[in-house]
Motif scaffolding. Structure first.
Motif, mmCIF file in Angstrom:
data_model
loop_
_atom_site.group_PDB
_atom_site.id
_atom_site.type_symbol
_atom_site.label_atom_id
_atom_site.label_comp_id
_atom_site.label_asym_id
_atom_site.label_seq_id
_atom_site.Cartn_x
_atom_site.Cartn_y
_atom_site.Cartn_z
ATOM 1 N N LEU A 1 4.792 -3.487 11.937
ATOM 2 C CA LEU A 1 5.881 -2.843 11.320
ATOM 3 C C LEU A 1 6.202 -1.399 11.498
ATOM 4 C CD1 LEU A 1 7.494 -3.109 8.573
ATOM 5 C CD2 LEU A 1 5.530 -1.985 7.153
ATOM 6 N N VAL A 2 5.083 -0.695 12.381
ATOM 7 C CA VAL A 2 5.678 0.520 13.015
ATOM 8 C C VAL A 2 6.404 0.313 13.974
ATOM 9 C CG1 VAL A 2 4.528 2.489 14.267
ATOM 10 C CG2 VAL A 2 3.435 1.775 12.120
ATOM 11 N N ILE A 3 6.184 -0.723 14.838
ATOM 12 C CA ILE A 3 7.002 -0.733 16.044
ATOM 13 C C ILE A 3 8.462 -1.127 15.753
ATOM 14 C CG2 ILE A 3 7.493 -2.364 17.996
ATOM 15 C CD1 ILE A 3 4.376 -2.514 18.399
ATOM 16 N N ASP A 4 8.459 -1.986 14.762
ATOM 17 C CA ASP A 4 9.988 -2.616 14.260
ATOM 18 C C ASP A 4 10.670 -1.303 13.492
ATOM 19 O OD1 ASP A 4 9.083 -5.071 14.703
ATOM 20 O OD2 ASP A 4 8.909 -5.812 12.777
ATOM 21 N N GLY B 1 5.379 -1.802 2.543
ATOM 22 C CA GLY B 1 6.374 -2.129 1.908
ATOM 23 C C GLY B 1 7.591 -1.475 1.886
ATOM 24 N N SER B 2 8.575 -1.481 0.912
ATOM 25 C CA SER B 2 9.707 -0.988 0.867
ATOM 26 C C SER B 2 9.571 0.504 0.430
ATOM 27 C CB SER B 2 10.541 -1.598 -0.121
ATOM 28 O OG SER B 2 10.010 -1.572 -1.440
ATOM 29 N N LEU B 3 10.812 1.215 0.453
ATOM 30 C CA LEU B 3 10.582 2.677 0.166
ATOM 31 C C LEU B 3 10.410 2.724 -1.438
ATOM 32 C CD1 LEU B 3 11.307 5.554 1.302
ATOM 33 C CD2 LEU B 3 13.843 5.162 0.377
ATOM 34 N N GLU B 4 10.936 1.680 -2.180
ATOM 35 C CA GLU B 4 10.583 1.802 -3.599
ATOM 36 C C GLU B 4 9.168 1.618 -3.675
ATOM 37 O OE1 GLU B 4 12.407 2.957 -6.142
ATOM 38 O OE2 GLU B 4 13.820 3.427 -4.604
ATOM 39 N N ASP B 5 8.450 0.685 -3.008
ATOM 40 C CA ASP B 5 6.873 0.502 -3.182
ATOM 41 C C ASP B 5 6.361 2.008 -2.623
ATOM 42 O OD1 ASP B 5 7.212 -2.124 -3.737
ATOM 43 O OD2 ASP B 5 7.180 -2.641 -1.502
#
Length: 197
Positions: A138-141, A178-182
């Protein structure tokens, strides 16, 4: 004044978390931004960077080219150590000055956002350490999309910080998977539990 040290590896979501904490009422000190000010053209930090790495790391206008400097130091652990030893004390001075000013103005909560909080020796400035973490893919993406870095550059930067972000140091560990909302929900819960109570 309560001071929170917000840390974590590259791409873990520190900046997003800092923005969200700011929206909850914290004053945020961005150590990375303070670092850029510490080596702005003509400053002591700028002179140290030029002494260490020559004028080859400068833009035509004389400012430090952060991309060139980043590629240089993240490909050579000794160069990174030299840069940190030259600039970290200057950043600390800037942070301490801001903390004193904020305290004198009655600020309730201040967040110091710093990837290398413990390694730079700034953990003595904070009351709690909140560590951000995220899965490496996720960091790489995120970094590929947000910063336009090549995957090999990202891997090199992750490796340079990997052993340095110690989750066992955390008073609060925030899994940003997860998402920013998470992330917002997680931070609001921690804020209620640790700041408002």
């Amino acid at each position: 004044m309560q001071v929170i040290g917000l840390t974590g590896g590259i791409g873990s979501g520190k900046s997003s978390a800092a923005d969200l904490l700011g929206s909850l009422g914290a004053i945020v000190i961005d150590a990375d931004a303070e670092g850029h000010k510490a080596y702005a053209r003509g400053t002591l930090g700028w002179r140290r960077v030029v002494e260490l790495f020559s004028e080859n790391v400068l833009h035509p206008d004389g400012e430090v080219d952060r991309n060139k400097l980043g590629k240089l130091v993240f490909s050579d652990p000794r160069a990174l150590a030299w840069l940190n030893s030259a600039i970290h004390p200057l950043i600390r001075d800037r942070i301490v000055t801001q903390l004193e000013e904020l305290s004198s103005h009655g600020t309730n909560v201040t967040v110091i956002e710093a990837a290398l909080l413990r390694q730079a020796g700034w953990d003595d400035l904070v009351d709690e350490i909140w560590v951000m973490k995220a899965p490496s893919q996720l960091v790489i993406d995120r970094l590929s999309a947000d910063r336009g870095l090549e995957r090999w550059e990202i891997r090199r930067r992750i490796d340079a910080q990997e052993a340095k972000t110690v989750e066992s140091d955390a008073d609060v560990l925030i899994d940003n998977n997860g998402s920013l909302e998470d992330l917002r929900s997680k931070l609001e819960m921690v804020w209620r539990e640790r700041i408002l109570n």
